[in-house]
Design a protein around this motif. Sequence first.
Motif, mmCIF file in Angstrom:
data_model
loop_
_atom_site.group_PDB
_atom_site.id
_atom_site.type_symbol
_atom_site.label_atom_id
_atom_site.label_comp_id
_atom_site.label_asym_id
_atom_site.label_seq_id
_atom_site.Cartn_x
_atom_site.Cartn_y
_atom_site.Cartn_z
ATOM 1 N N LEU A 6 -2.946 37.893 27.435
ATOM 2 C CA LEU A 6 -2.677 39.211 27.995
ATOM 3 C C LEU A 6 -2.220 38.987 29.427
ATOM 4 O O LEU A 6 -3.010 38.599 30.286
ATOM 5 N N LEU A 68 -8.246 34.244 22.786
ATOM 6 C CA LEU A 68 -7.661 35.324 23.583
ATOM 7 C C LEU A 68 -7.949 35.059 25.051
ATOM 8 O O LEU A 68 -9.092 34.793 25.420
ATOM 9 N N ASP A 70 -7.500 36.804 28.762
ATOM 10 C CA ASP A 70 -7.185 37.992 29.555
ATOM 11 C C ASP A 70 -6.751 37.536 30.937
ATOM 12 O O ASP A 70 -7.570 37.243 31.797
ATOM 13 N N THR A 72 -4.651 39.432 32.844
ATOM 14 C CA THR A 72 -4.039 40.626 33.403
ATOM 15 C C THR A 72 -4.376 40.752 34.886
ATOM 16 O O THR A 72 -5.168 39.978 35.439
ATOM 17 N N ILE A 79 -7.709 47.393 29.948
ATOM 18 C CA ILE A 79 -7.337 46.403 28.938
ATOM 19 C C ILE A 79 -8.364 45.286 28.873
ATOM 20 O O ILE A 79 -8.622 44.720 27.798
ATOM 21 N N SER A 80 -9.021 44.972 29.993
ATOM 22 C CA SER A 80 -10.033 43.914 29.980
ATOM 23 C C SER A 80 -11.221 44.311 29.108
ATOM 24 O O SER A 80 -11.746 43.483 28.345
ATOM 25 N N ALA A 83 -10.136 44.218 25.522
ATOM 26 C CA ALA A 83 -10.079 42.834 25.050
ATOM 27 C C ALA A 83 -11.460 42.329 24.665
ATOM 28 O O ALA A 83 -11.629 41.650 23.645
ATOM 29 N N LEU A 94 -13.018 34.592 23.962
ATOM 30 C CA LEU A 94 -12.284 35.282 25.022
ATOM 31 C C LEU A 94 -12.601 34.645 26.364
ATOM 32 O O LEU A 94 -13.762 34.356 26.677
ATOM 33 N N ALA A 96 -11.487 35.140 30.656
ATOM 34 C CA ALA A 96 -10.777 35.911 31.683
ATOM 35 C C ALA A 96 -10.255 34.947 32.747
ATOM 36 O O ALA A 96 -11.009 34.114 33.265
ATOM 37 N N ARG A 98 -8.844 35.015 36.374
ATOM 38 C CA ARG A 98 -8.768 35.909 37.524
ATOM 39 C C ARG A 98 -8.608 35.109 38.808
ATOM 40 O O ARG A 98 -9.449 34.261 39.131
ATOM 41 N N VAL A 224 -15.316 42.180 35.762
ATOM 42 C CA VAL A 224 -14.971 41.662 34.440
ATOM 43 C C VAL A 224 -16.079 42.066 33.479
ATOM 44 O O VAL A 224 -17.254 42.123 33.856
#
Length: 254
Positions: A6, A68, A70, A72, A79-80, A83, A94, A96, A98, A224
């Motif tokens: 994403l 996946l 994230d 973004t 969307i987070s 997700a 998943l 993230a 950042r 998050v």
Amino acid sequence: MHVLILGGTTEARRLAELLHGTPGLRATSSLAGRVASPRLPPGEVRVGGFGGPGGLAQWLREHAVDALIDATHPFAGTISFHAAQAAAAVHVPLLALRRPGWVPVEGDRWHEAGSLEAAARLLPGLGRRIFLTTGRTGLAAFADLTDPWFLVRSVDAPEPPHPPRMQTLLDRGPFTLDGERELLRGHRIDVVVTKDSGGAATAPKLTAAREAGVPVIVVRRPPVPEGVPVVPEPEEAARWLHERLDLHTFRLPD
């Protein structure tokens, strides 16, 4: 193996570059489609929303996604959370990605705000010529401020509602320190409003504001989703994929 990124950020593009061409790995980057001419990453790209967490979960199933990521924007909070819900529903790991947030240094005159609305409430006591760098989609929070003058910088032209006294500057980072200094001087800016996006591309405005003694309202980023692991660099995200998907042929560049 199939990974869905994403994206829409510099970090997402870098991750796609790191993964592109890896034997045994298919990487798809998903862009929200809010920017008219986005910088496309290498590999497969899809544009547009998923229709909420249910739609994202269905996409993960139909396209046999194994992981996946994230990646973004730090302020793309909805969307987070979608997700996190979708990944949990289909049992897909998943991560993230950042970029770290900005940290004030000596000489900074920062005022923290929990939201754009809170930032708007702080403005009347700080100045009258505002450099607003929070993006075109959040201008409604400032639309009722009729006294201050705003310089709004965004990639695409903003749409109403927005402040009545406003000049638009269409530009895309990265920005230079000399350019930000001249912008503050030339427009007689006495307050800067920004989101804590982090990264180096838009950070020079903070240095220019510090040098000029201009106060900065910094909007804190949303959290998050709880339980989602976070890494700050694309290389770390690539290593996470390597470990999760057991990509024996994957190697980071030297």
